[in-house]
Design an enzyme around this catalytic site. Structure first.
Site, PDB file in Angstrom:
ATOM      1  N   GLU A 194      30.793  22.523  95.470  1.00 44.57           N
ATOM      2  CA  GLU A 194      30.757  23.348  94.138  1.00 44.57           C
ATOM      3  C   GLU A 194      29.243  23.320  93.851  1.00 44.57           C
ATOM      4  O   GLU A 194      28.408  22.199  93.611  1.00 44.57           O
ATOM      5  CB  GLU A 194      31.256  22.585  92.928  1.00 44.57           C
ATOM      6  CG  GLU A 194      32.938  22.496  93.156  1.00 44.57           C
ATOM      7  CD  GLU A 194      33.723  23.559  93.077  1.00 44.57           C
ATOM      8  OE1 GLU A 194      33.344  24.593  92.553  1.00 44.57           O
ATOM      9  OE2 GLU A 194      34.959  23.477  93.012  1.00 44.57           O
TER      10      GLU A 194
ATOM     11  N   GLU B  69      17.740  29.296  89.970  1.00 46.54           N
ATOM     12  CA  GLU B  69      18.542  28.498  88.886  1.00 46.54           C
ATOM     13  C   GLU B  69      17.337  27.525  88.331  1.00 46.54           C
ATOM     14  O   GLU B  69      16.697  26.640  89.233  1.00 46.54           O
ATOM     15  CB  GLU B  69      19.541  27.675  89.797  1.00 46.54           C
ATOM     16  CG  GLU B  69      20.228  26.884  88.866  1.00 46.54           C
ATOM     17  CD  GLU B  69      21.231  25.815  89.566  1.00 46.54           C
ATOM     18  OE1 GLU B  69      21.022  25.190  90.321  1.00 46.54           O
ATOM     19  OE2 GLU B  69      22.513  25.836  89.040  1.00 46.54           O
TER      20      GLU B  69
END
Ligand code: NAD
Length: 486
Positions: free
Chosen positions: A254, A390
């Protein structure tokens, strides 16, 4: 000051490395604890304990017994609720109410859901013809994979760790958890609960430390680890995948995201603002599913930006125990520097700063914390760093769009593919968008609404595999086929 020990073979230990590292409070920088730093010896001891547990009573336990134990762990977390809230609050600096309403209850819920899933998911069976006319019957059985290395991030420590540990244990594996060096508290506390409810020793182990050339690196390289599940940065995932290639160990990842919210002019403004107000700023923007890119259909653009600004400016930074606090600090000074570097870069790249962009003024007792302001930009070019990388902070860029095709192109123009939120009252448009945006998780008129049975995970650089419900069983078990000639 708290001492965070390793938890190996059912006992707390400082290990043999003799090394410790400091843990500091995100809201004021105070030293709150010392954690033992694991090296090869501690990782090896944990792996040996886990392998021994698999050969012992744990390896022979029925699914029903394991399921009951998982429920007992959930109840054990609930019984120690205040301890878990205090530990998580000290590590993350986030407001008490967030711990109480979401992060700790979800940690317990993860054990409950997988206690049910392991009992209720069927395997397949096929009858087949054979030349002698008698036929054969195939059926599948699930076996645990073995010893699982669990490498965790700091942004929702208990919730994200138990999201992996609960299914791994429910499926009959043993685990070695390497919590983030920023947040050692709740993983350690869970060791106490495991002992309290009678989980056999060696089934749940925790080794503290860092990544490369420390506990994390040694764990992923260890030949006694059968599979690795990881949540964290995409770059770290690449390093772990290289380590896992040795011995052909399976991985579940993840990873990072650069998630979009897409707002059509017909959207319900209250619903949209509530959702994006949370998705951009909750947990000080440190949520992998958080929104850093907002696309708004042009007729609504100015109104939306003004309303989101109002929401951002209403957030109240403060100490985690203060009931009025609605906005916590970033996790560390290092992460704060990274976020502030994006704030500066956005300005250098020509952004209009709608709100924020700096550091809030805090009272003296909180001045040493990792504070930044919630920040909204407009006017950045599509290829600028703040729009593409990000940031993992409380910030978003809002950009207008004119057509569905245009916004699909913009939303998909990223290396990440974790989540997206679509806001519209046109049902057909919502379904078209859900199909068109390349992500693992799409929300329509909501954000972070989670049914733990559904597939969770990212596409592209946001992950490998899916977790949740039956999908977790796919990773944490080996599916074996048995063919019986009749
Ligand atoms: P990180 O990758 O820096 O660290 C995560 C963990 O990996 C830590 O425990 C760290 O010590 C360990 N680690 C680092 N290098 C390692 C190595 N070479 N070998 C083994 N272990 C190593 O991530 P972080 O900063 O803790 O967390 C933030 C990131 O996590 C963000 O990118 C965020 O998007 C991502 N995240 C993703 C999800 C998701 O579900 N997709 C959820 C939460 C966070």
């Amino acid at each position: 000051m708290t001492q965070f020990m390793h938890f190996i073979d059912g006992a707390f230990t400082a290990g043999t490395s003799g090394k410790t590292f400091e843990c500091r409070s995100p809201h004021n920088g105070a030293l709150i604890g010392l954690a033992a730093e694991g090296g090869r010896a501690e990782v090896d001891a944990a792996v040996q304990a886990a392998r021994a547990a698999m050969r012992g009573p744990w390896g022979r336990m029925s699914v029903e017994e394991r399921s009951d134990l998982m429920r007992a762990v959930a109840d054990g977390i609930t019984r120690r609720f205040d301890d878990f809230v205090a530990a998580e609050m000290a590590d993350t600096g986030q407001p008490r109410k967030m711990m109480e309403h979401a992060f700790i209850p979800r940690g317990a819920a993860n054990f409950k859901i997988f206690a049910d899933v392991v009992k209720n998911v069927a395997t397949e069976s096929f009858q087949m013809p054979t030349p002698d006319g008698r036929g054969a019957l195939n059926y599948a059985i699930r076996k645990p994979k073995g010893v699982i290395g669990v490498i965790c991030p700091w942004n929702a420590p208990l919730l994200l760790m138990t999201w992996k540990v609960a299914p791994a244990l429910a499926c009959g594996n043993a685990v070695i958890v390497k919590p983030s060096e920023e947040t050692p508290g709740t993983a350690t506390l869970l060791g106490e609960v495991m002992n309290e409810v009678g989980v056999p020793r060696g089934v749940y182990n925790v080794v503290h430390g860092f990544g490369p050339n420390s506990a994390g690196g040694f764990l992923t390289e260890h030949a006694g680890v059968d599979a690795i599940t990881f949540t964290g940065e995409t770059r770290t995932g690449t390093a772990i995948m290289k380590a896992a290639a040795e011995g052909l160990r399976d991985v579940s990842f993840e990873l990072g995201g650069k998630n979009s919210a897409i707002v059509f002019a017909d959207a319900d403004m209250d619903v949209t603002l509530e959702a994006i107000g949370r998705s951009a700023f909750l947990n000080c923007g440190q949520v992998c599913l958080g929104t850093e890119r907002v696309f708004v259909e042009r007729p609504l653009f100015e109104r939306f930006v003004a309303a989101l600004k109002e929401r951002a400016e209403a957030l109240k930074p403060g100490g985690p125990e203060d009931a009025g606090t609605s906005f916590g600090p970033l996790i560390s000074q290092e992460h704060r520097e990274k976020v502030l570097s994006y704030y500066a870069r956005a300005v250098a790249d020509g952004a209009t700063v709608v709100t924020g962009g700096g550091v809030p003024e805090m009272p003296e007792e909180l001045a040493g914390g990792n504070w930044v302001q919630p920040t909204i930009w407009t006017g950045l070019a599509d290829d600028s760093a703040a729009v593409n990388e990000e940031i993992f902070g409380p910030c978003c860029h809002v950009r207008p769009f004119d057509t569905e095709d245009e916004v699909i192109g913009l939303a998909n123009d990223t290396e990440y593919g974790l989540s997206a939120s679509i806001f519209t009252t046109d049902l057909s448009c919502a379904h078209r968008m859900a199909e068109a945006i390349d992500v693992g998780i799409t929300w329509i008129n909501s954000w972070f609404l989670r049914d733990l049975r559904t597939p969770f995970g990212g596409s592209k650089h946001s992950g490998i595999g899916r977790e949740g419900g039956v999908h977790s069983l796919e990773f944490y078990t080996e599916l074996r086929n048995v063919c019986v000639k009749l």
